[in-house]
Design an enzyme around this catalytic site. Sequence first.
Site, PDB file in Angstrom:
ATOM      1  NE  ARG A  33      -0.756  -6.917  -7.064  1.00 48.23           N
ATOM      2  CZ  ARG A  33      -2.140  -6.157  -6.609  1.00 48.23           C
ATOM      3  NH1 ARG A  33      -2.204  -5.470  -5.496  1.00 48.23           N
ATOM      4  NH2 ARG A  33      -2.867  -7.375  -7.360  1.00 48.23           N
ATOM      5  CG  HIS A  79       0.089  -6.301 -15.257  1.00 44.15           C
ATOM      6  ND1 HIS A  79       1.020  -7.290 -14.840  1.00 44.15           N
ATOM      7  CD2 HIS A  79       0.223  -5.498 -14.105  1.00 44.15           C
ATOM      8  CE1 HIS A  79       1.235  -6.533 -13.334  1.00 44.15           C
ATOM      9  NE2 HIS A  79       0.971  -5.604 -13.834  1.00 44.15           N
ATOM     10  CE1 TYR A 123      -0.187  14.844 -25.677  1.00 45.18           C
ATOM     11  CE2 TYR A 123      -0.146  14.622 -22.871  1.00 45.18           C
ATOM     12  CZ  TYR A 123      -1.444  15.150 -24.363  1.00 45.18           C
ATOM     13  OH  TYR A 123      -2.073  16.050 -24.271  1.00 45.18           O
TER      14      TYR A 123
END
Length: 743
Positions: A33, A79, A123
């Site tokens: 990570r 993931h 967006y």
Amino acid sequence: MPDPDISSVIETPFDAALSERYLVYALSTITARSLPDVRDGLKPVHRRLLWAMRLLRLDPAGAYKKSARVVGDVIGKYHPHGDQSVYDAMVRLAQDFALRYPLVDGQGNFGNIDGDNAAAYRYTEARLTAIAMQLMTGLDEGTVDFRATYNGEEEEPEVFPGLFPNLLANGASGIAVGMATSIPPHNLTELIEAATHLIDNPKAEDSALMDFVSGPDFPTGGVLVDSRESIAHAYATGRGSFRLRARIDVEREKGGGWHLLVSEMPYGVQKAKLIEQIAQLIADKKLPILADVKDESDEKVRLILEPRARTVDPDLLLESLFRLTDLEIRFPLNLNVLDASRTPGVMSLKQALTAWLSFQIEVMLRRSQVRIGKIDDRVELLDGFLIAYLNLDRVIEIIRTEDEPKPIMMAEFSLTDRQAEAILNMRLRSLRKLEEMEIGRERNALAKEREELVKLVESPARQRTRIKRDLQTLKDKFGDDRRTRIDEVAPAREIDWSAMIEKEPITVILSQRGWIRAMKGHVPLEEVPELKWREGDGPFIHFHAQTTDRIALFASNGRVYTLGGDKLPGARGFGEPVRLFIDLDAEVDIVELLVIRPDLKLLLASSDGKGFVTSGDATLAETRKGKQLVNLRSGAKVAVVRPVMGGADSVAVIGENRKMLLFPLSELPELVRGQGVTLQRYRDGGLADAITLRMADGLSWTLGGESGRVRTETDLTPWRAARGAAGRMPPIGFPRANKFDLR
């Protein structure tokens, strides 16, 4: 109810089970990570993002696709974490002010240097950059291993093989369990030159690489003001920090005026918060030589800082801004990465580059070996085709007449199974003379290519030459100029902060219960007891001062705290508890409060009869916690804090046993911190009071009652002795409180 089946329950100590499970979590955080891989400089989330975008064919020349599509693929296939965390990682890869060489080409609002967040992923749109494609070059050529995804349905690469030094070029930061990483970005051209030098000189020292990598190169520019020695030490150890300043120029105006122009920000500093920080300084009058801050930025940063007057020293204003605001920051270096065996460790600059070059040579060898294998497979088929062309009529006859032509062809022409299968699958239009000639040319070309690849695999010198050539190609394609200027500056000069504060007279008042206030002006001290006090409270210490003064508070536990005259609460009401401004425990008493002057000397004494002299500068403490000034033995406390009288040559000490002693002031050491030496010896009790005086003037004390008369004893010979003596009874009429000065 039957008893439950507990055969599967394992009995183990709770602490052992807890530590074992936490260790698994810690290792997962470190390796999967938070820490980047030294080979491609990526964390798993970034690698999976780029891999998913590659499978979506989001090439630099192709069309953009919604970020939501990318995030969905990443969290669904590779993931299994939150969508927002994945999108945040994707946004950072697209920000040209966060990454020196962005790996994602974003379309839409991906945030800005002001600190505004990116638009939601529904967006925005994205595709890969050319550098990201370079980083993934060779994934289809057997250069790296693949592993199954978390659910076993897909595969993902363990690391990216492309020839791009992403770890150092783009940097990384992360916090794991028990360790962290912080790597600044660097200039690609400098990294390639350093790597090339390292290829030619594998034993080169870390300091030699400084001739190529002069320091970090941040995407937002700025000025690096550390010395070359400091930078070299940080790179040699893998740990350190860099002082980074905004780029600020003094622009002259018509009429003799001037202003400061900020054109480049320190890396990671949000412009809007910086403006707010500077504006707060102006509002709080902490920087009175600065009048205003204006933001005239468009695509480029342009902050205007206007001085209070044209007579202000620009260098003084700059130094003040660097000290008080984020126009100067320290960026940490902690080159903590995962090596090729997935083991975390701190590397130097040389070790990181060497590990990356070793991986690139490994990639080159694997690519060459895979290519050699493919050439051998192709040559095998081409040899079979040539045999078929040389015996075309017989091959056709076998195919037309035999039910199982394959084994007969293999036996008659000594063909392999793959060759025979390829001949049988050959299209009729290939049975022309031109095709035979093309096969011959292709085979010769493949044989030549294979020969070169074998030479490359067997020759380390050829491998180094190939890497250097490829690095030069990479440099020509993506190399650019340095953005962060390196400009070593002289050590910061001391700033008279009192010049930044408007000087006004105040009367400092401390009550017996520790409430402090500052009245404007110099109020007559005899009027202070007539002020309003909280019930059960009254005056303790009061004196005249200025807002520019620094005031020291001495506590009975030996600590000293510094208060600014301009920071004290006003005189409305009863003031505020002084413990709101400093970390002073409730059970600790306040011994003294006084103004610190540059030439001030203080006599400090503890209740067990120890003491020393210190300077005013030694009492200054810049934090709420103050600092330990007097080291006390168990059960002792600070009893006396008195300024040393000008021209004093002696010390007078009196104990609780009413024994008084005088000795030369020169017998006391001057310390910045300590326990001191023995002032007076006691059989019972401890020290009551101490004072400095001029022996020629004698010893004076105030008589009791309302007369206000003062008595002076001029002949002090009977009480003079060596320091540490027991002393004798004081002169007749000395106060019964055993205090030299009743307050």
